[in-house]
Scaffold this active site. Structure first.
Site, PDB file in Angstrom:
ATOM      1  N   GLY A  80       0.877  -0.769  -0.118  1.00 35.69           N
ATOM      2  CA  GLY A  80       0.101  -0.164  -0.106  1.00 35.69           C
ATOM      3  C   GLY A  80       0.908   1.303   0.235  1.00 35.69           C
ATOM      4  O   GLY A  80       2.093   1.023   0.136  1.00 35.69           O
TER       5      GLY A  80
ATOM      6  N   GLN B 221       3.443  10.035   0.794  1.00 35.09           N
ATOM      7  CA  GLN B 221       4.333   9.278   1.135  1.00 35.09           C
ATOM      8  C   GLN B 221       5.492   9.516  -0.111  1.00 35.09           C
ATOM      9  O   GLN B 221       6.777   9.140  -0.514  1.00 35.09           O
ATOM     10  CB  GLN B 221       4.451   8.059   0.765  1.00 35.09           C
ATOM     11  CG  GLN B 221       3.767   6.839   2.457  1.00 35.09           C
ATOM     12  CD  GLN B 221       3.234   5.884   2.578  1.00 35.09           C
ATOM     13  OE1 GLN B 221       2.675   5.070   2.251  1.00 35.09           O
ATOM     14  NE2 GLN B 221       4.522   4.880   2.773  1.00 35.09           N
TER      15      GLN B 221
ATOM     16  N   CYS C 159       6.100  -0.379   7.415  1.00 37.72           N
ATOM     17  CA  CYS C 159       5.977   1.100   5.898  1.00 37.72           C
ATOM     18  C   CYS C 159       6.623   1.745   5.268  1.00 37.72           C
ATOM     19  O   CYS C 159       8.142   1.367   6.062  1.00 37.72           O
ATOM     20  CB  CYS C 159       5.378   2.245   7.113  1.00 37.72           C
ATOM     21  SG  CYS C 159       5.083   3.792   6.352  1.00 37.72           S
ATOM     22  N   LEU C 160       6.424   1.968   4.334  1.00 41.36           N
ATOM     23  CA  LEU C 160       7.475   2.096   3.259  1.00 41.36           C
ATOM     24  C   LEU C 160       8.738   3.192   3.234  1.00 41.36           C
ATOM     25  O   LEU C 160       9.496   3.101   3.318  1.00 41.36           O
ATOM     26  CB  LEU C 160       7.455   1.990   1.911  1.00 41.36           C
ATOM     27  CG  LEU C 160       6.725   1.017   1.375  1.00 41.36           C
ATOM     28  CD1 LEU C 160       6.194   1.336  -0.868  1.00 41.36           C
ATOM     29  CD2 LEU C 160       8.145   0.141   0.949  1.00 41.36           C
TER      30      LEU C 160
ATOM     31  N   HIS D 255      -4.673   1.296   7.494  1.00 40.12           N
ATOM     32  CA  HIS D 255      -2.773   1.935   7.983  1.00 40.12           C
ATOM     33  C   HIS D 255      -2.855   3.670   6.489  1.00 40.12           C
ATOM     34  O   HIS D 255      -2.252   3.897   7.260  1.00 40.12           O
ATOM     35  CB  HIS D 255      -1.781   1.237   7.551  1.00 40.12           C
ATOM     36  CG  HIS D 255      -0.556   1.724   7.274  1.00 40.12           C
ATOM     37  ND1 HIS D 255       0.455   1.228   7.821  1.00 40.12           N
ATOM     38  CD2 HIS D 255       0.299   2.060   5.981  1.00 40.12           C
ATOM     39  CE1 HIS D 255       1.695   1.593   7.656  1.00 40.12           C
ATOM     40  NE2 HIS D 255       1.470   1.857   6.427  1.00 40.12           N
ATOM     41  N   GLU D 256      -3.266   3.195   5.705  1.00 35.95           N
ATOM     42  CA  GLU D 256      -2.890   4.307   4.529  1.00 35.95           C
ATOM     43  C   GLU D 256      -4.152   5.372   4.956  1.00 35.95           C
ATOM     44  O   GLU D 256      -3.709   6.526   4.447  1.00 35.95           O
ATOM     45  CB  GLU D 256      -3.693   3.348   2.794  1.00 35.95           C
ATOM     46  CG  GLU D 256      -2.481   2.331   2.531  1.00 35.95           C
ATOM     47  CD  GLU D 256      -1.011   2.155   2.240  1.00 35.95           C
ATOM     48  OE1 GLU D 256      -0.368   3.431   3.385  1.00 35.95           O
ATOM     49  OE2 GLU D 256       0.045   1.289   2.939  1.00 35.95           O
TER      50      GLU D 256
ATOM     51  N   HIS E 169      -2.281   7.671   7.165  1.00 34.54           N
ATOM     52  CA  HIS E 169      -1.326   8.350   6.678  1.00 34.54           C
ATOM     53  C   HIS E 169      -2.049  10.229   6.106  1.00 34.54           C
ATOM     54  O   HIS E 169      -1.074  10.867   6.024  1.00 34.54           O
ATOM     55  CB  HIS E 169      -0.541   7.971   5.100  1.00 34.54           C
ATOM     56  CG  HIS E 169       0.106   7.047   5.491  1.00 34.54           C
ATOM     57  ND1 HIS E 169       1.229   7.523   6.155  1.00 34.54           N
ATOM     58  CD2 HIS E 169       0.488   5.590   5.139  1.00 34.54           C
ATOM     59  CE1 HIS E 169       2.207   6.613   5.821  1.00 34.54           C
ATOM     60  NE2 HIS E 169       2.185   5.277   6.201  1.00 34.54           N
TER      61      HIS E 169
END
Ligand code: NI
Length: 162
Positions: free
Chosen positions: A46, A51, A89-90, A131-132, A135
């Site tokens: 995701g 990000q 997380c990226l 999670h997204e 963000h």
């Protein structure tokens, strides 16, 4: 294919709230395509637009269930149950941590054609959606970690990062 630079924890843009997307434009369509490219290139499941440094309410998710989800202006309508498990997380490379999330969520969003739809997710999909969506509000999973942030497993492909 265009892979964009991923912002990492400490970059203040990750803490800012994203703005709703009023219309689909060539620029937004390109952003969505680039977000998928960037997510796949980094073995993520995701990615949120913030990000890659763009404060728009756009999320892409692919948990390898055969779908490429695009969620524009998403709104979580319902949450049910809980799940506790590892999350990455990226934007927090090489790390993971235990986070409790709802086990099921129902979210309303627009797709890449700005058509409204309802997505119901369970397990990993529910975790990715929440999670997204966090963000987009400038929230990061590191704030929710139970215990310590840990080093992610070194094996390639072992981790799922969002
Ligand atoms: Ni993330």
């Amino acid at each position: 294919m265009a892979v964009r630079k991923i912002r990492v924890l400490g970059d203040e843009i990750l803490r800012k709230a994203c703005k709703p997307v009023p219309e689909m434009t060539p620029r937004n369509a390109q952003l969505i395509e680039d977000m998928f490219d960037t997510m796949y290139e980094n073995n993520g499941v995701g990615l949120a637009a913030s990000q890659v440094g763009i404060l728009k309410q756009i999320v892409v998710i692919d948990i390898e269930d055969g779908n490429q989800y695009v969620l524009i202006n998403p709104e979580i309508l319902e949450e049910e149950g809980t799940q506790t498990g590892q999350e990455g997380c990226l934007s927090v490379p090489g790390k993971c941590g235990v986070v409790t999330r709802p086990n099921k969520v129902k979210v309303r969003a627009l797709d890449e054609h700005m058509q409204e739809y309802i997505l119901e997710g369970e397990g990993l999909l529910a975790r990715a959606i929440v999670h997204e969506c966090d963000h987009l509000k400038g929230q990061m999973y590191v704030d929710l970690v139970e215990g310590e942030l840990m080093d992610a497993a070194a094996e390639e492909g072992e981790e799922e990062a969002e």
